[in-house]
Motif scaffolding. Structure first.
Motif, PDB file in Angstrom:
ATOM      1  N   VAL A 143       0.626  -1.167   0.054  1.00 36.31           N
ATOM      2  CA  VAL A 143       0.033  -0.136  -0.057  1.00 36.31           C
ATOM      3  C   VAL A 143       0.998   1.114  -0.012  1.00 36.31           C
ATOM      4  O   VAL A 143       0.525   2.229  -0.885  1.00 36.31           O
ATOM      5  N   MET A 144       1.868   1.199   0.926  1.00 38.27           N
ATOM      6  CA  MET A 144       2.713   2.407   0.889  1.00 38.27           C
ATOM      7  C   MET A 144       3.577   2.727  -0.428  1.00 38.27           C
ATOM      8  O   MET A 144       3.515   3.973  -1.098  1.00 38.27           O
ATOM      9  N   SER A 145       3.951   1.677  -1.014  1.00 39.48           N
ATOM     10  CA  SER A 145       4.672   1.819  -2.390  1.00 39.48           C
ATOM     11  C   SER A 145       3.660   2.201  -3.330  1.00 39.48           C
ATOM     12  O   SER A 145       3.917   3.216  -4.217  1.00 39.48           O
ATOM     13  N   LEU A 146       2.357   1.958  -3.245  1.00 39.25           N
ATOM     14  CA  LEU A 146       1.257   2.521  -4.197  1.00 39.25           C
ATOM     15  C   LEU A 146       1.014   3.927  -3.888  1.00 39.25           C
ATOM     16  O   LEU A 146       0.783   4.736  -5.071  1.00 39.25           O
ATOM     17  N   LEU A 147       0.825   4.253  -2.601  1.00 36.10           N
ATOM     18  CA  LEU A 147       0.851   5.723  -2.364  1.00 36.10           C
ATOM     19  C   LEU A 147       2.071   6.583  -2.942  1.00 36.10           C
ATOM     20  O   LEU A 147       1.944   7.772  -3.639  1.00 36.10           O
ATOM     21  N   ASN A 148       3.263   6.057  -2.756  1.00 38.41           N
ATOM     22  CA  ASN A 148       4.687   6.880  -3.189  1.00 38.41           C
ATOM     23  C   ASN A 148       4.650   6.815  -4.657  1.00 38.41           C
ATOM     24  O   ASN A 148       4.831   7.947  -5.118  1.00 38.41           O
ATOM     25  N   GLN A 166      -2.689  -8.787  12.142  1.00 36.58           N
ATOM     26  CA  GLN A 166      -1.064  -8.518  12.349  1.00 36.58           C
ATOM     27  C   GLN A 166      -0.889  -8.475  10.655  1.00 36.58           C
ATOM     28  O   GLN A 166       0.391  -7.958  10.454  1.00 36.58           O
ATOM     29  N   LEU A 167      -1.653  -8.970   9.850  1.00 40.62           N
ATOM     30  CA  LEU A 167      -1.385  -9.039   8.362  1.00 40.62           C
ATOM     31  C   LEU A 167      -1.642  -7.697   7.900  1.00 40.62           C
ATOM     32  O   LEU A 167      -0.759  -7.279   6.900  1.00 40.62           O
ATOM     33  N   PHE A 168      -2.302  -6.860   8.260  1.00 41.67           N
ATOM     34  CA  PHE A 168      -2.726  -5.616   7.682  1.00 41.67           C
ATOM     35  C   PHE A 168      -2.661  -4.371   8.643  1.00 41.67           C
ATOM     36  O   PHE A 168      -1.875  -3.672   8.521  1.00 41.67           O
ATOM     37  N   GLY A 169      -3.773  -4.521   9.313  1.00 43.52           N
ATOM     38  CA  GLY A 169      -4.262  -3.191  10.107  1.00 43.52           C
ATOM     39  C   GLY A 169      -2.929  -2.619  11.131  1.00 43.52           C
ATOM     40  O   GLY A 169      -2.612  -1.529  11.044  1.00 43.52           O
ATOM     41  N   ARG A 170      -2.310  -3.568  11.980  1.00 46.47           N
ATOM     42  CA  ARG A 170      -1.332  -2.975  12.747  1.00 46.47           C
ATOM     43  C   ARG A 170      -0.203  -2.539  12.262  1.00 46.47           C
ATOM     44  O   ARG A 170       0.208  -1.469  12.226  1.00 46.47           O
ATOM     45  N   PRO A 171       0.258  -3.326  11.040  1.00 48.70           N
ATOM     46  CA  PRO A 171       1.421  -2.886  10.502  1.00 48.70           C
ATOM     47  C   PRO A 171       1.267  -1.630   9.507  1.00 48.70           C
ATOM     48  O   PRO A 171       1.915  -0.707   9.353  1.00 48.70           O
ATOM     49  N   MET A 172       0.054  -1.621   9.079  1.00 47.15           N
ATOM     50  CA  MET A 172      -0.571  -0.410   8.323  1.00 47.15           C
ATOM     51  C   MET A 172      -0.467   0.776   9.076  1.00 47.15           C
ATOM     52  O   MET A 172      -0.069   1.944   8.584  1.00 47.15           O
ATOM     53  N   SER A 173      -0.924   0.653  10.317  1.00 48.09           N
ATOM     54  CA  SER A 173      -0.929   1.797  11.084  1.00 48.09           C
ATOM     55  C   SER A 173       0.338   2.537  11.344  1.00 48.09           C
ATOM     56  O   SER A 173       0.662   3.670  11.577  1.00 48.09           O
ATOM     57  N   ASN A 178       4.722   6.350  10.934  1.00 49.14           N
ATOM     58  CA  ASN A 178       6.078   6.382  10.578  1.00 49.14           C
ATOM     59  C   ASN A 178       6.222   7.411   9.530  1.00 49.14           C
ATOM     60  O   ASN A 178       7.386   8.126   9.327  1.00 49.14           O
ATOM     61  N   ALA A 179       5.366   7.458   8.472  1.00 49.22           N
ATOM     62  CA  ALA A 179       5.490   8.389   7.296  1.00 49.22           C
ATOM     63  C   ALA A 179       4.498   9.676   7.763  1.00 49.22           C
ATOM     64  O   ALA A 179       4.153  10.503   6.986  1.00 49.22           O
ATOM     65  N   ASP A 180       4.492   9.810   9.051  1.00 47.30           N
ATOM     66  CA  ASP A 180       4.034  11.329   9.593  1.00 47.30           C
ATOM     67  C   ASP A 180       2.661  11.418   9.383  1.00 47.30           C
ATOM     68  O   ASP A 180       1.890  12.775   9.400  1.00 47.30           O
ATOM     69  N   ALA A 181       1.733  10.541   9.114  1.00 49.01           N
ATOM     70  CA  ALA A 181       0.036  10.700   9.101  1.00 49.01           C
ATOM     71  C   ALA A 181      -0.301  10.824  10.626  1.00 49.01           C
ATOM     72  O   ALA A 181       0.353  10.116  11.377  1.00 49.01           O
ATOM     73  N   THR A 182      -1.310  11.082  10.876  1.00 47.36           N
ATOM     74  CA  THR A 182      -2.162  11.207  12.177  1.00 47.36           C
ATOM     75  C   THR A 182      -3.144  10.196  11.966  1.00 47.36           C
ATOM     76  O   THR A 182      -4.117  10.182  11.094  1.00 47.36           O
ATOM     77  N   VAL A 183      -2.879   8.951  12.771  1.00 47.60           N
ATOM     78  CA  VAL A 183      -3.439   7.661  12.409  1.00 47.60           C
ATOM     79  C   VAL A 183      -4.574   7.506  13.498  1.00 47.60           C
ATOM     80  O   VAL A 183      -4.233   7.440  14.687  1.00 47.60           O
ATOM     81  N   VAL A 261      -4.918  -3.662  -4.346  1.00 45.46           N
ATOM     82  CA  VAL A 261      -3.737  -4.137  -3.347  1.00 45.46           C
ATOM     83  C   VAL A 261      -3.159  -5.580  -3.585  1.00 45.46           C
ATOM     84  O   VAL A 261      -2.115  -5.741  -3.275  1.00 45.46           O
ATOM     85  N   GLY A 262      -4.328  -6.298  -4.101  1.00 43.09           N
ATOM     86  CA  GLY A 262      -3.604  -7.904  -4.132  1.00 43.09           C
ATOM     87  C   GLY A 262      -2.528  -7.781  -5.050  1.00 43.09           C
ATOM     88  O   GLY A 262      -1.400  -8.486  -4.517  1.00 43.09           O
ATOM     89  N   PRO A 263      -2.310  -7.631  -6.350  1.00 44.74           N
ATOM     90  CA  PRO A 263      -1.119  -7.745  -6.720  1.00 44.74           C
ATOM     91  C   PRO A 263       0.145  -6.769  -6.112  1.00 44.74           C
ATOM     92  O   PRO A 263       1.416  -7.628  -6.328  1.00 44.74           O
ATOM     93  N   MET A 264      -0.056  -5.932  -5.490  1.00 47.13           N
ATOM     94  CA  MET A 264       0.964  -5.070  -4.641  1.00 47.13           C
ATOM     95  C   MET A 264       1.462  -5.865  -3.776  1.00 47.13           C
ATOM     96  O   MET A 264       2.585  -6.062  -3.261  1.00 47.13           O
ATOM     97  N   THR A 265       0.526  -6.890  -3.005  1.00 47.78           N
ATOM     98  CA  THR A 265       0.959  -7.865  -2.025  1.00 47.78           C
ATOM     99  C   THR A 265       1.896  -8.637  -2.509  1.00 47.78           C
ATOM    100  O   THR A 265       3.146  -9.029  -1.663  1.00 47.78           O
ATOM    101  N   ILE A 266       1.487  -9.314  -3.633  1.00 49.79           N
ATOM    102  CA  ILE A 266       2.471 -10.360  -4.171  1.00 49.79           C
ATOM    103  C   ILE A 266       3.736  -9.934  -4.769  1.00 49.79           C
ATOM    104  O   ILE A 266       4.547 -10.661  -4.183  1.00 49.79           O
ATOM    105  N   ALA A 267       3.708  -8.437  -5.268  1.00 50.18           N
ATOM    106  CA  ALA A 267       5.001  -8.119  -5.928  1.00 50.18           C
ATOM    107  C   ALA A 267       5.864  -7.738  -4.480  1.00 50.18           C
ATOM    108  O   ALA A 267       7.212  -8.087  -4.539  1.00 50.18           O
ATOM    109  N   THR A 268       5.143  -7.400  -3.616  1.00 53.00           N
ATOM    110  CA  THR A 268       5.962  -7.029  -2.280  1.00 53.00           C
ATOM    111  C   THR A 268       6.759  -8.151  -1.612  1.00 53.00           C
ATOM    112  O   THR A 268       7.673  -8.052  -1.219  1.00 53.00           O
TER     113      THR A 268
END
Ligand SMILES: NC(=O)C1=CN([C@@H]2O[C@H](COP(=O)(O)OP(=O)(O)OC[C@H]3O[C@@H](n4cnc5c(N)ncnc54)[C@H](OP(=O)(O)O)[C@@H]3O)[C@@H](O)[C@H]2O)C=CC1
Ligand SMILES: Nc1nc(=O)c2c([nH]1)NC[C@@H]1CN(c3ccc(C(=O)N[C@@H](CCC(=O)O)C(=O)O)cc3)C=[N+]21
Length: 281
Positions: A143-148, A166-173, A178-183, A261-268
């Motif tokens: 997701v971060m790569s896509l935003l960038n 563990q898979l998505f929400g926690r590391p996403m937040s 870390n990227a300076d958003a208010t989460v 997001v699906g193809p981005m997950t596999i690529a990452t």
């Protein structure tokens, strides 16, 4: 106008780079995949990952782990893969069979082999914004790569993450923090009317709850960026957690399902794997 965040396109750019990096390495790259053979979703997604890996020159070793196994026996399997010099990276496909404590298995993966970034050590490093290199969970990193790629700013923006796995929400937040958003993180116990109010504030909404069309366009802030992680099957079709049609004209950017997001997950995941191969050669 609502613009698509084309995950399939950006994934292809990452995959092409990964293939070049694999070709530039003078040893084979192997990803071990532990999965529940009785779970239809896992069969489907593990198959997709293995086929894409093969195209990029990465070998996979798919290891079925059924309901007859225990948390202890799967951890022992992970430890044998940690010690196996022929294995570059390890992925534990979620969900494992009922009764196997998945998070304990994730954390048994050595950080130097944690291609999917789900172990407690690397998640702790992400949470602490560590300076040393570590792998980040494939879905939120994708997701971060896509935003960038689309130059969508995060600094000072209000981000709402819906889901806290563990898979998505926690590391996403953690990544958005870390990227300076208010989460803010919402979950099952977030009252629906509170969620609506949070949505109206959110410049970036990233949702992964597994409920088809859970988020409606009318509840979004005008101009929001909408990241739809949901992967549901409705009438045989891949359907996200966002009511895509109703978001048109309200969201500025949105990820489609499929092709977001699906193809981005596999690529990452495969990008993480070649990075580990380069670091540990
Ligand atoms: N496209 C991709 O690459 C990927 C897609 N997915 C998809 O994303 C979705 C979520 O996956 P995953 O995180 O593994 O699933 P989990 O079931 O582990 O987590 C779901 C999360 O949604 C929360 N939730 C459930 N109901 C609500 C609600 N009514 N309001 C707010 N939050 C709610 C849960 O809250 P609580 O913690 O309180 O239970 C939980 O945190 C699935 O559709 C999955 O298929 C997942 C990974 C990758
Ligand atoms: N340890 C672990 N890591 C994961 O990353 C993980 C997991 N477990 N368990 C299950 C979820 C789900 N997931 C998907 C990945 C790609 C697509 C994908 O590429 N989907 C296609 C569409 C596929 C279709 O049409 O059915 C797309 O969105 O374009 C979907 C879902 C990874 N997951």
């Amino acid at each position: 106008m609502t613009e698509l965040l084309d995950g399939a396109k950006v994934a292809k750019i990452i995959n092409d780079k990964t293939a070049q990096r694999v070709a530039g390495l003078d040893k084979p790259v192997t990803l071990a995949v532990i999965y529940d053979p009785d779970n239809e979703g896992s069969q489907l997604y593990v198959g997709m990952k293995s086929r894409k890996a093969a195209k990029l020159g990465i070998q996979t070793r798919d290891i079925p782990v059924g309901a007859d196994e225990t948390t202890e026996s799967v951890i022992a399997l992970v430890e044998s893969l940690n010690a196996d010099d022929d294995v570059t990276g390890i992925l534990v496909q979620s969900p494992l069979a009922k009764g196997i404590k998945e998070r304990q298995v994730f954390s048994a993966v050595a950080p130097s082999k944690d291609a999917d970034g789900l172990g407690a050590k690397v998640q702790g490093m992400l949470f602490g914004d560590a300076l040393e290199p570590y792998t980040v969970a494939a879905t939120p990193q994708g997701v971060m790569s896509l935003l960038n790629y689309y130059h969508i700013p995060t600094k000072g923006k209000v981000a709402l993450v819906i889901g806290r796995s563990q898979l998505f929400g926690r590391p996403m937040s953690a990544l958005l923090n870390n990227a300076d958003a208010t989460v803010t993180v919402a979950h099952r116990f977030t009252e629906p009317d509170i969620l609506k109010r949070l949505l109206k504030f959110a410049d970036i909404v990233a949702v992964g709850v597994g409920i088809p069309n859970f988020i409606k366009g009318k509840d979004l802030k005008q101009g929001a960026t909408v990241i739809d992680v949901g992967m549901n099957v409705v009438d045989g079709k891949a359907t996200g957690d966002v009511d895509f049609d109703s978001a048109q004209g309200i969201a500025d950017f949105i990820t489609p399902v499929p092709g977001g997001v699906g193809p981005m997950t596999i690529a990452t995941l495969l990008e993480n794997t070649i990075t580990l191969a380069e670091q540990n050669k």
